[in-house]
Scaffold this active site. Sequence first.
Site, mmCIF file in Angstrom:
data_model
loop_
_atom_site.group_PDB
_atom_site.id
_atom_site.type_symbol
_atom_site.label_atom_id
_atom_site.label_comp_id
_atom_site.label_asym_id
_atom_site.label_seq_id
_atom_site.Cartn_x
_atom_site.Cartn_y
_atom_site.Cartn_z
ATOM 1 N N LYS A 73 0.897 -1.007 -0.003
ATOM 2 C CA LYS A 73 -0.034 0.098 -0.051
ATOM 3 C C LYS A 73 0.804 1.278 -0.047
ATOM 4 C CE LYS A 73 -0.604 -0.114 4.837
ATOM 5 N NZ LYS A 73 -0.028 -1.112 5.403
ATOM 6 N N HIS A 202 1.073 -4.019 14.972
ATOM 7 C CA HIS A 202 1.504 -2.885 14.315
ATOM 8 C C HIS A 202 1.541 -1.663 15.355
ATOM 9 C CE1 HIS A 202 2.372 0.221 11.135
ATOM 10 N NE2 HIS A 202 2.096 -0.654 10.069
ATOM 11 N N GLU A 277 6.359 -5.916 8.279
ATOM 12 C CA GLU A 277 5.757 -5.129 7.360
ATOM 13 C C GLU A 277 6.186 -3.797 6.788
ATOM 14 O OE1 GLU A 277 1.774 -5.623 8.217
ATOM 15 O OE2 GLU A 277 1.852 -7.677 8.359
#
Length: 426
Positions: A73, A202, A277
Amino acid sequence: MISFEQFELIGDTKVGVLPQQVNQLEMCREIAAAKDLEENDSSFMLVDLDKIIERFELWKRELPMIEPFYAVKCNTDLVLIRILASLGCGFDCASREEIDIVMGTGVSADRLIYANPCKTRSFITHAMERDVRMMTFDNSEELLKIARLHPNAEMILRIAVSDPTATCPLNLKFGADPVLAGPQLLKLASEEGVSVVGISFHVGSGCNDASAYRNALQHAKNLCEIGEGLGFKMDIIDMGGGFPGAEHHNPFEKIAETIRDALDEFFPETEKRLIAEPGRFFAAGPFSLCANIIHATEVPATKITKDQKDCGDHGYMYYINDGVYGSFNCIMFDHAHPVGAPLFDVGRNEKYISTIWGPTCDSLDLVEDKKLMAKMEIGEWLYYPDMGAYTLAAGTTFNGFAKPIPMYVMSEELWGTIKDSSHISF
């Protein structure tokens, strides 16, 4: 335009291969000078592919035990994705389209994680058809939805552990409470016969407090023990994103040190698969934007500062051919504060209060405000480094203004290294 000694193809894209290491600023100057000769004032984005490899090497040096899964993204540029794929990177996808983009470059399904905790039903079915198995969840409704649509899924429980000072905190939208909801969701998965293989978190995009990783890993250890007690293997710890991509007051090396220490404390000599990530970590630095000044006008300084003490002084308003509806959407969506400078030495030392506007007819299209800068002329260029994260990916052509054209460069030495070692077809 620019005369390279050779071109190579990455996918369908031409890459200029240089005999020496890439200098982004100097290369942008060469390109802009060539465009000036052709009276071509369109903005462009220089993409230094060497820097992608340098960032990957930095990651492997600081966190060799953690597999990076690039967060697509952040920037869906196909050349960026192909380079990372060639280096062995995995990919964090959040939609059907992102899955297809990555797998279209030849990446196998086992190198993807579908890391969106709230997935469209048809997208889940598509993931099953493409054999993408790793995916996250943080609520019972998602768990039951996936159990019905993708029985082969390997589920990863996402917990809410965040740095509240992060640029973009994420625990308001995603993540189960690690103490209250986490154990209940693991129990429900066991009752429903759903395979849970690990824990993810996250801490927020643009992490400022590295201790958030330690807190998250402590919760992950506790939940792994609960999951193993229920019969799950709990093989994966996914540390999400939040890693800085450019100059940052909490540098990557400091964050990496905190993560290494926390892993030694909570997962010493672990055989678990450790992944993360990173998005902006890889994408920000390689992209440099050059925008052309399409208009310049002198105004009273008070029009810019709104301060009567500046009465009698003058400033300038500049309009460039990229703005917040294009590459600078990062100002709105990513809380970014891009800082530009004249691409060439203009030889004018006196500085004036200035405002830089984007090209659209919208007064929200403000790039920089109350900036001290040398007087610039129509047709001159401004240079913005570190423009690869959450810029092109969300840019539009609102009001009919085109996105900047990407131009790719790479040194001959690193091109040979990538081409020889790559498992991805260029």
